[in-house]
Write an enzyme that holds these catalytic residues in place. Structure first.
Site, PDB file in Angstrom:
ATOM      1  N   LYS A  93     -12.003  -1.543   7.278  1.00  0.00           N
ATOM      2  CA  LYS A  93     -11.189  -2.395   8.140  1.00  0.00           C
ATOM      3  C   LYS A  93     -11.622  -2.256   9.603  1.00  0.00           C
ATOM      4  O   LYS A  93     -11.700  -3.236  10.316  1.00  0.00           O
ATOM      5  CB  LYS A  93      -9.699  -2.043   8.019  1.00  0.00           C
ATOM      6  CG  LYS A  93      -9.192  -1.866   6.593  1.00  0.00           C
ATOM      7  CD  LYS A  93      -9.017  -3.171   5.854  1.00  0.00           C
ATOM      8  CE  LYS A  93      -8.798  -3.031   4.356  1.00  0.00           C
ATOM      9  NZ  LYS A  93      -7.711  -2.182   3.912  1.00  0.00           N
ATOM     10  N   TRP A 104       0.847  -1.204   0.000  1.00  0.00           N
ATOM     11  CA  TRP A 104       0.000   0.000   0.000  1.00  0.00           C
ATOM     12  C   TRP A 104       0.881   1.251   0.000  1.00  0.00           C
ATOM     13  O   TRP A 104       0.604   2.220  -0.700  1.00  0.00           O
ATOM     14  CB  TRP A 104      -0.949   0.007   1.192  1.00  0.00           C
ATOM     15  CG  TRP A 104      -1.973  -1.095   1.135  1.00  0.00           C
ATOM     16  CD1 TRP A 104      -2.148  -2.095   2.050  1.00  0.00           C
ATOM     17  CD2 TRP A 104      -2.963  -1.316   0.123  1.00  0.00           C
ATOM     18  NE1 TRP A 104      -3.182  -2.919   1.654  1.00  0.00           N
ATOM     19  CE2 TRP A 104      -3.697  -2.468   0.481  1.00  0.00           C
ATOM     20  CE3 TRP A 104      -3.305  -0.654  -1.065  1.00  0.00           C
ATOM     21  CZ2 TRP A 104      -4.754  -2.978  -0.292  1.00  0.00           C
ATOM     22  CZ3 TRP A 104      -4.355  -1.146  -1.840  1.00  0.00           C
ATOM     23  CH2 TRP A 104      -5.057  -2.299  -1.450  1.00  0.00           C
ATOM     24  N   ASP A 127      -1.596   6.883   6.144  1.00  0.00           N
ATOM     25  CA  ASP A 127      -2.641   5.941   5.771  1.00  0.00           C
ATOM     26  C   ASP A 127      -2.905   5.091   7.012  1.00  0.00           C
ATOM     27  O   ASP A 127      -2.052   4.315   7.427  1.00  0.00           O
ATOM     28  CB  ASP A 127      -2.150   5.080   4.597  1.00  0.00           C
ATOM     29  CG  ASP A 127      -3.144   3.985   4.197  1.00  0.00           C
ATOM     30  OD1 ASP A 127      -4.180   3.830   4.866  1.00  0.00           O
ATOM     31  OD2 ASP A 127      -2.862   3.286   3.194  1.00  0.00           O
TER      32      ASP A 127
HETATM   33  C1  LIG Z   1      -7.167  -1.815   2.468  1.00  0.00           C
HETATM   34  C2  LIG Z   1      -6.090  -0.813   2.452  1.00  0.00           C
HETATM   35  C3  LIG Z   1      -5.969   0.150   1.439  1.00  0.00           C
HETATM   36  C4  LIG Z   1      -6.870   0.180   0.228  1.00  0.00           C
HETATM   37  O1  LIG Z   1      -8.107   0.685   0.577  1.00  0.00           O
HETATM   38  P1  LIG Z   1      -9.236   0.919  -0.533  1.00  0.00           P
HETATM   39  O2  LIG Z   1     -10.298   1.588   0.276  1.00  0.00           O
HETATM   40  O3  LIG Z   1      -9.623  -0.403  -1.065  1.00  0.00           O
HETATM   41  O4  LIG Z   1      -8.678   1.810  -1.595  1.00  0.00           O
HETATM   42  C5  LIG Z   1      -4.961   1.079   1.537  1.00  0.00           C
HETATM   43  N1  LIG Z   1      -4.091   1.080   2.567  1.00  0.00           N
HETATM   44  C6  LIG Z   1      -4.173   0.169   3.562  1.00  0.00           C
HETATM   45  C7  LIG Z   1      -3.200   0.213   4.688  1.00  0.00           C
HETATM   46  C8  LIG Z   1      -5.177  -0.806   3.535  1.00  0.00           C
HETATM   47  O5  LIG Z   1      -5.261  -1.708   4.522  1.00  0.00           O
END
Ligand SMILES: *Cc1c(COP(=O)(O)O)cnc(C)c1O
Length: 355
Positions: free
Chosen positions: A190, A99, A166
């Site tokens: 999540k 990511w 993030d």
């Molecule tokens: C799941 C995830 C993403 C991607 O998220 P989307 O909403 O599907 O774009 C990005 N960064 C992390 C750390 C994730 O766990």
């Protein structure tokens, strides 16, 4: 049979949140209409998004001068919105997983990107430490929890530049010092709600500093000005997220979530370390509390499929590891009760005894 949901995302939500969402889909507030068929500017929905934003700020102790936004596009769109809005010349990125790498790729479209450190050559089994951040970058971007690899930054970093993070997979799992960040974002699916809504915490005075035109929808200022109501927000995911936030508050807030996360992680990592059949995949000091990855010990490698089948029969769902790590991944988000993890641990013990 009771199922224990270890899915990585979309993932487990509190039972009452699912029920409240189902109720609102049938009839919101007893008005005889579904939440799916009313205006986002109606008197039923407006208080929902307002409370969601207020409760979000309250639970994370977000200081004055920050806005909380609910947008579309997922964390993946934030990989592009962040540099669009914050990268003037140069930004630093910490490469701790796929990511992080995807975020870095988008930033390169907007300016110079400095990879301050990377654990890629070790398949992201640890989080680099003691790296230097040039003082002239616009921000340092980090991924606090690496969902795929099972590593986590458990504290807010001390650096000489604004942080952008993030926090898709560990938001609300510990208290954070928001004042260290210019921006924190993540997909809801999540730890907060269903997929379809993305949360963004943004420092208002850090906006409007880049020398470029930003398309209206990609400009944070648009959404700050209109309180996430510039266009139609993802109504149902926002509603469910509010239900999760209310649940979180009733449970005791982020301190309580942190306590539970520590208990779950300790229980499972202790068993991974004790059980002769299994072994952890990351450096111990960087172990994630949210996504707990483990594989069969080398001499038991051929038992992987059997264990997966055994665990499935016991009602454990979603423990197959991501293809880039293999083995198993038990995602233990806020709504996962300790009993779920205990059930997995019992399963590992029982499997060991039969081998
Ligand atoms: C799941 C995830 C993403 C991607 O998220 P989307 O909403 O599907 O774009 C990005 N960064 C992390 C750390 C994730 O766990």
């Amino acid at each position: 049979m009771k199922k224990h949901n270890f899915n990585a995302g979309p993932s487990i939500l509190p039972e009452e949140v699912i029920k409240q969402t189902a109720d609102a889909v049938l009839d919101i507030d007893g008005i005889g209409l579904s939440i799916l068929e009313i205006s986002h500017r109606s008197k039923e929905f407006l208080p929902i998004i307002e409370e969601a934003s207020a409760l979000f700020k309250e639970l994370l102790n977000v200081p004055e001068g920050y806005s909380v936004l609910f947008l579309g596009g997922g964390a993946s769109l934030q990989f592009c919105m962040v540099p669009y809005n914050f990268l003037n010349k140069k930004a630093a990125y910490l490469n701790t997983g796929s990511w992080a790498k995807k975020a870095m790729k988008e930033a390169k479209l907007f300016g110079d990107v400095i990879e301050v450190a990377s654990s890629e050559s070790d398949n992201y089994t640890y989080i680099p430490k003691n790296f230097k951040v040039p003082s002239d970058v616009d921000y340092l971007h980090i991924t606090t929890n690496n969902t795929i690899y099972g590593t986590e930054l458990l504290e807010d970093l001390d650096v000489n530049v604004p942080l952008i993070a993030d926090m898709s997979s560990d938001i609300f799992s510990r208290p954070i010092d928001v004042s260290k960040y210019n921006c924190i974002y993540g997909g809801a699916q999540k730890n907060l709600g269903p997929s379809g809504v993305t949360f963004v915490i943004v420092k208002n005075e850090a906006l409007g500093k880049v020398n470029r035109e930003i398309p209206t929808m990609l400009n944070y200022q648009t959404h700050v000005k209109k309180n996430s109501m510039f266009n139609t927000p993802p109504v149902l995911p926002v509603y469910s997220s509010l239900m999760t936030l209310r649940w979180l508050k009733a449970q005791g807030g982020v301190e309580e979530m942190q306590k539970r996360a520590k208990q779950r992680a300790e229980l499972l990592y202790t068993e991974i370390d004790r059980n002769k059949l299994f072994t952890g995949t990351t450096h111990t000091e960087d172990r994630s509390r949210m996504n707990i990855c483990f594989v069969m010990a080398p001499e038991y490698k051929e038992l992987e499929k059997d264990f997966l089948e055994f665990a499935t029969q016991k009602g454990l769902v979603g423990i197959k590891g991501h293809r880039s790590v293999g083995g198993f991944r038990a995602s233990c988000y806020n709504a996962m009760p300790l009993e779920g993890v205990q059930c997995l641990v019992n399963c590992m013990k029982e499997f060991e005894q039969s081998h």
